[in-house]
Design a protein around this motif. Structure first.
Motif, PDB file in Angstrom:
ATOM      1  N   ALA A   1      33.006  68.814  42.831  1.00 18.05           N
ATOM      2  CA  ALA A   1      33.522  70.040  42.216  1.00 18.05           C
ATOM      3  C   ALA A   1      34.560  69.754  41.142  1.00 18.05           C
ATOM      4  O   ALA A   1      34.498  70.304  40.028  1.00 18.05           O
ATOM      5  N   ALA A   2      35.538  68.920  41.446  1.00 19.03           N
ATOM      6  CA  ALA A   2      36.613  68.652  40.481  1.00 19.03           C
ATOM      7  C   ALA A   2      36.068  67.984  39.230  1.00 19.03           C
ATOM      8  O   ALA A   2      36.408  68.373  38.100  1.00 19.03           O
ATOM      9  N   ALA A   3      35.227  66.972  39.415  1.00 22.53           N
ATOM     10  CA  ALA A   3      34.681  66.245  38.268  1.00 22.53           C
ATOM     11  C   ALA A   3      33.797  67.130  37.400  1.00 22.53           C
ATOM     12  O   ALA A   3      33.747  66.964  36.172  1.00 22.53           O
ATOM     13  N   LEU A   4      33.124  68.088  38.020  1.00 24.60           N
ATOM     14  CA  LEU A   4      32.206  68.962  37.279  1.00 24.60           C
ATOM     15  C   LEU A   4      32.879  70.222  36.758  1.00 24.60           C
ATOM     16  O   LEU A   4      32.263  70.991  36.016  1.00 24.60           O
ATOM     17  N   GLY A   5      34.123  70.448  37.166  1.00 29.47           N
ATOM     18  CA  GLY A   5      34.838  71.641  36.721  1.00 29.47           C
ATOM     19  C   GLY A   5      34.438  72.894  37.461  1.00 29.47           C
ATOM     20  O   GLY A   5      34.610  73.998  36.952  1.00 29.47           O
ATOM     21  N   PHE A   6      33.924  72.748  38.699  1.00 28.45           N
ATOM     22  CA  PHE A   6      33.518  73.900  39.485  1.00 28.45           C
ATOM     23  C   PHE A   6      34.731  74.459  40.233  1.00 28.45           C
ATOM     24  O   PHE A   6      35.481  73.710  40.857  1.00 28.45           O
ATOM     25  N   SER A   7      34.884  75.758  40.201  1.00 34.54           N
ATOM     26  CA  SER A   7      35.983  76.406  40.912  1.00 34.54           C
ATOM     27  C   SER A   7      35.649  76.538  42.393  1.00 34.54           C
ATOM     28  O   SER A   7      34.484  76.433  42.798  1.00 34.54           O
ATOM     29  N   ALA A   8      36.688  76.790  43.176  1.00 34.78           N
ATOM     30  CA  ALA A   8      36.479  77.005  44.611  1.00 34.78           C
ATOM     31  C   ALA A   8      35.582  78.214  44.841  1.00 34.78           C
ATOM     32  O   ALA A   8      34.753  78.228  45.757  1.00 34.78           O
ATOM     33  N   ALA A   9      35.746  79.229  44.008  1.00 31.75           N
ATOM     34  CA  ALA A   9      34.927  80.441  44.151  1.00 31.75           C
ATOM     35  C   ALA A   9      33.458  80.136  43.880  1.00 31.75           C
ATOM     36  O   ALA A   9      32.563  80.635  44.577  1.00 31.75           O
ATOM     37  N   LEU A  10      33.204  79.297  42.866  1.00 32.73           N
ATOM     38  CA  LEU A  10      31.819  78.935  42.552  1.00 32.73           C
ATOM     39  C   LEU A  10      31.206  78.129  43.687  1.00 32.73           C
ATOM     40  O   LEU A  10      30.060  78.362  44.080  1.00 32.73           O
ATOM     41  N   ILE A  11      31.955  77.184  44.231  1.00 33.88           N
ATOM     42  CA  ILE A  11      31.457  76.387  45.352  1.00 33.88           C
ATOM     43  C   ILE A  11      31.113  77.286  46.533  1.00 33.88           C
ATOM     44  O   ILE A  11      30.091  77.114  47.200  1.00 33.88           O
ATOM     45  N   ALA A  12      31.972  78.281  46.782  1.00 35.00           N
ATOM     46  CA  ALA A  12      31.716  79.209  47.887  1.00 35.00           C
ATOM     47  C   ALA A  12      30.419  79.975  47.645  1.00 35.00           C
ATOM     48  O   ALA A  12      29.642  80.216  48.580  1.00 35.00           O
ATOM     49  N   SER A  15      26.958  79.762  49.950  1.00 32.61           N
ATOM     50  CA  SER A  15      26.420  80.965  50.604  1.00 32.61           C
ATOM     51  C   SER A  15      25.084  81.404  50.018  1.00 32.61           C
ATOM     52  O   SER A  15      24.509  82.399  50.464  1.00 32.61           O
ATOM     53  N   ALA A  16      24.581  80.685  49.001  1.00 29.30           N
ATOM     54  CA  ALA A  16      23.302  81.052  48.387  1.00 29.30           C
ATOM     55  C   ALA A  16      22.190  80.977  49.427  1.00 29.30           C
ATOM     56  O   ALA A  16      22.139  80.051  50.237  1.00 29.30           O
ATOM     57  N   ASN A  17      21.277  81.935  49.383  1.00 22.56           N
ATOM     58  CA  ASN A  17      20.220  81.968  50.393  1.00 22.56           C
ATOM     59  C   ASN A  17      19.038  81.077  50.047  1.00 22.56           C
ATOM     60  O   ASN A  17      18.237  80.741  50.912  1.00 22.56           O
ATOM     61  N   THR A  18      18.910  80.669  48.780  1.00 20.94           N
ATOM     62  CA  THR A  18      17.849  79.749  48.376  1.00 20.94           C
ATOM     63  C   THR A  18      18.385  78.796  47.326  1.00 20.94           C
ATOM     64  O   THR A  18      19.382  79.072  46.663  1.00 20.94           O
ATOM     65  N   VAL A  19      17.681  77.682  47.149  1.00 18.50           N
ATOM     66  CA  VAL A  19      18.031  76.763  46.069  1.00 18.50           C
ATOM     67  C   VAL A  19      17.866  77.456  44.729  1.00 18.50           C
ATOM     68  O   VAL A  19      18.648  77.255  43.808  1.00 18.50           O
ATOM     69  N   GLU A  20      16.838  78.301  44.609  1.00 23.75           N
ATOM     70  CA  GLU A  20      16.611  78.998  43.344  1.00 23.75           C
ATOM     71  C   GLU A  20      17.782  79.919  43.008  1.00 23.75           C
ATOM     72  O   GLU A  20      18.152  80.078  41.838  1.00 23.75           O
ATOM     73  N   ALA A  21      18.390  80.525  44.030  1.00 21.24           N
ATOM     74  CA  ALA A  21      19.567  81.358  43.792  1.00 21.24           C
ATOM     75  C   ALA A  21      20.721  80.506  43.268  1.00 21.24           C
ATOM     76  O   ALA A  21      21.464  80.927  42.370  1.00 21.24           O
ATOM     77  N   ALA A  22      20.877  79.309  43.811  1.00 21.77           N
ATOM     78  CA  ALA A  22      21.920  78.403  43.322  1.00 21.77           C
ATOM     79  C   ALA A  22      21.628  77.975  41.886  1.00 21.77           C
ATOM     80  O   ALA A  22      22.537  77.882  41.056  1.00 21.77           O
ATOM     81  N   ILE A  23      20.371  77.698  41.595  1.00 21.12           N
ATOM     82  CA  ILE A  23      19.982  77.333  40.224  1.00 21.12           C
ATOM     83  C   ILE A  23      20.367  78.441  39.259  1.00 21.12           C
ATOM     84  O   ILE A  23      20.941  78.203  38.187  1.00 21.12           O
ATOM     85  N   GLU A  24      20.044  79.674  39.633  1.00 22.50           N
ATOM     86  CA  GLU A  24      20.343  80.823  38.770  1.00 22.50           C
ATOM     87  C   GLU A  24      21.846  80.966  38.564  1.00 22.50           C
ATOM     88  O   GLU A  24      22.305  81.230  37.448  1.00 22.50           O
ATOM     89  N   ARG A  25      22.614  80.792  39.632  1.00 21.04           N
ATOM     90  CA  ARG A  25      24.066  80.930  39.520  1.00 21.04           C
ATOM     91  C   ARG A  25      24.679  79.825  38.659  1.00 21.04           C
ATOM     92  O   ARG A  25      25.667  80.046  37.949  1.00 21.04           O
ATOM     93  N   LEU A  26      24.110  78.647  38.704  1.00 18.43           N
ATOM     94  CA  LEU A  26      24.682  77.491  38.016  1.00 18.43           C
ATOM     95  C   LEU A  26      24.230  77.339  36.575  1.00 18.43           C
ATOM     96  O   LEU A  26      24.825  76.559  35.816  1.00 18.43           O
ATOM     97  N   LYS A  27      23.200  78.039  36.163  1.00 23.70           N
ATOM     98  CA  LYS A  27      22.533  77.691  34.906  1.00 23.70           C
ATOM     99  C   LYS A  27      23.427  77.802  33.675  1.00 23.70           C
ATOM    100  O   LYS A  27      23.197  77.110  32.685  1.00 23.70           O
ATOM    101  N   ASN A  28      24.460  78.640  33.714  1.00 23.15           N
ATOM    102  CA  ASN A  28      25.354  78.766  32.568  1.00 23.15           C
ATOM    103  C   ASN A  28      26.657  77.997  32.732  1.00 23.15           C
ATOM    104  O   ASN A  28      27.563  78.102  31.901  1.00 23.15           O
ATOM    105  N   GLU A  29      26.753  77.236  33.815  1.00 25.65           N
ATOM    106  CA  GLU A  29      27.960  76.440  34.053  1.00 25.65           C
ATOM    107  C   GLU A  29      27.865  75.112  33.298  1.00 25.65           C
ATOM    108  O   GLU A  29      26.833  74.445  33.322  1.00 25.65           O
ATOM    109  N   PRO A  30      28.940  74.699  32.617  1.00 22.06           N
ATOM    110  CA  PRO A  30      28.905  73.448  31.841  1.00 22.06           C
ATOM    111  C   PRO A  30      28.538  72.224  32.670  1.00 22.06           C
ATOM    112  O   PRO A  30      27.918  71.292  32.171  1.00 22.06           O
TER     113      PRO A  30
END
Length: 391
Positions: A318-329, A333-348
């Motif tokens: 998380a720290a190295a990638l610049g992910f916030s604690a809220a994003l990690i949470a 809690s994502a119900n599928t990998v695809e949901a995680a993909i969608e949430r992450l797609k605009n993250e640097p």
């Protein structure tokens, strides 16, 4: 106009592994729609429906179990789900469609009894929509168009297609649907309209044959191909063909049996005293990322979802990638990998995360195939887009 040069897909012809193919819930629902609409518009009861397959080249002839008028406005048709020799939770279930006219001039999809409704994001359908995936929806739209063309019905015709499954809520408890946030029943699935019998011992044995064929290359001094690709599913096939330039024989559909495929590879190479330059693993992280939890048979009946491994790596970095604690949470809690993909797609840091997951999967696979010089992993979303953004 409908394609006139299509051929019937004969389900009595065995798959290459000698097992019997079946029809998907999507094909069953489409046949039911066609039978119900034919009675609704023409008053005719048909005992078979011609279902156009997504490849545009074939159709299925699907037996209709029952068709009946429910009232003056609705017709119900039923089809028995036949999964062939594949162990399928919906095998033997009754898939039905209740079709009625509407006054909005469009086709609407509804969940009848036994078909679930999406309640969480990250699925192939929007929240609040019936769990009828995109390809079956396209098949049903085409079926409606074909019936209207056959009956010479012109103008804007609107229909409600309510798709259900008898005992679907009970059947769904044996699937991932409750964990995915799909409530009330099963999903209507299928990308080709055909169930390939992939999850049996004889299919595992056939994978070994395919792998030995893929490894064989008489043009090389040691007789072993320089590069092969193993694909858990259809995702990654275009990459293997176009980006890697591999002939079809060099790409092996390994279904859920990654561990077996790697072991077969090592055995074959060891027998020949040979090495393989590069082994590619290409597919969706929903399959391949299960390796992060030590799971090598990725069938849903044999393993949990891959989210645990993905979330763990995201949290570690998380720290190295610049992910916030809220994003990690949110990822955890994502119900599928695809949901995680969608949430992450605009993250640097998204591409870097997936590259790290690819590297970890590759390292774990490499440990099982010491005769392979290098294992490369490429992960894709359900639309075939590279997640690590590196060709």
């Amino acid at each position: 106009m409908r394609e006139l040069e299509r051929a019937e897909f004969d389900l009595t012809v065995p798959a290459p592994n000698g097992l019997r193919r079946g029809r998907t819930t999507g094909s069953c629902a489409t046949a039911a729609v066609k039978a119900a609409l034919t009675m609704l518009l023409r008053g005719e009861r048909i005992d078979k429906a011609e279902v156009s397959l997504p490849d545009g080249k074939h159709y299925l002839l699907v037996p209709i179990q029952d068709v009946r008028q429910l009232d003056g406005e609705r017709v119900r048709a039923e089809v028995l789900k036949d999964g062939g020799d594949d162990p399928d939770n919906t095998h033997g279930a009754t898939i039905f469609a209740e079709v009625a006219r509407n006054d909005v001039g469009e086709i609407r999809f509804l969940a009848a009894t036994g078909v679930g409704t999406a309640t969480q994001p990250g699925l192939r359908v929007a929240v609040g929509e019936p769990a009828i995936n995109p390809v079956p929806r396209r098949m049903m739209r085409q079926a409606v168009a074909e019936v209207l063309e056959e009956l010479n019905v012109n103008g804007e015709a609107g229909f409600d297609l309510a798709i259900g499954c008898e005992d679907g809520q009970k059947i769904a408890q044996k699937t991932f649907n409750p964990r995915l946030g799909i409530v009330g029943g099963i999903s209507i699935l299928g990308t080709s309209g055909i169930v390939e019998p992939m999850s049996l011992a004889s299919w595992i044995a056939s994978i070994e044959v395919y792998i030995r064929v893929a490894l064989a290359d008489e043009s090389r001094p040691n007789g072993v191909a320089a590069c092969v690709a193993y694909l858990p599913g259809k995702i990654g096939r275009i990459f293997a063909r176009d980006a890697l330039g591999l002939q079809e024989a060099r790409s092996v559909q390994i279904a859920n049996f990654l561990g077996d495929a790697l072991d077969f590879t090592q055995t074959a190479l060891a027998e020949q005293g040979a090495e393989l330059d590069v082994l590619w693993l290409a597919g969706h992280p929903g399959k391949l990322a299960k390796v992060l939890d030590g799971v090598w048979d990725t069938h849903s009946s044999k393993s949990n979802m891959a989210m645990g491994g993905v979330a763990r790596v995201a949290s570690e970095l998380a720290a190295a990638l610049g992910f916030s604690a809220a994003l990690i949470a949110e990822i955890e809690s994502a119900n599928t990998v695809e949901a995680a993909i969608e949430r992450l797609k605009n993250e640097p840091g998204s591409a870097a995360l997936w590259r790290e997951i690819e590297a970890r999967i590759a390292a774990l696979a490499q440990a099982r195939v010491p005769s392979v010089t290098r294992v490369e992993v490429r992960l894709f979303d359900l639309d075939g887009n590279l997640l690590g953004a590196t060709a």
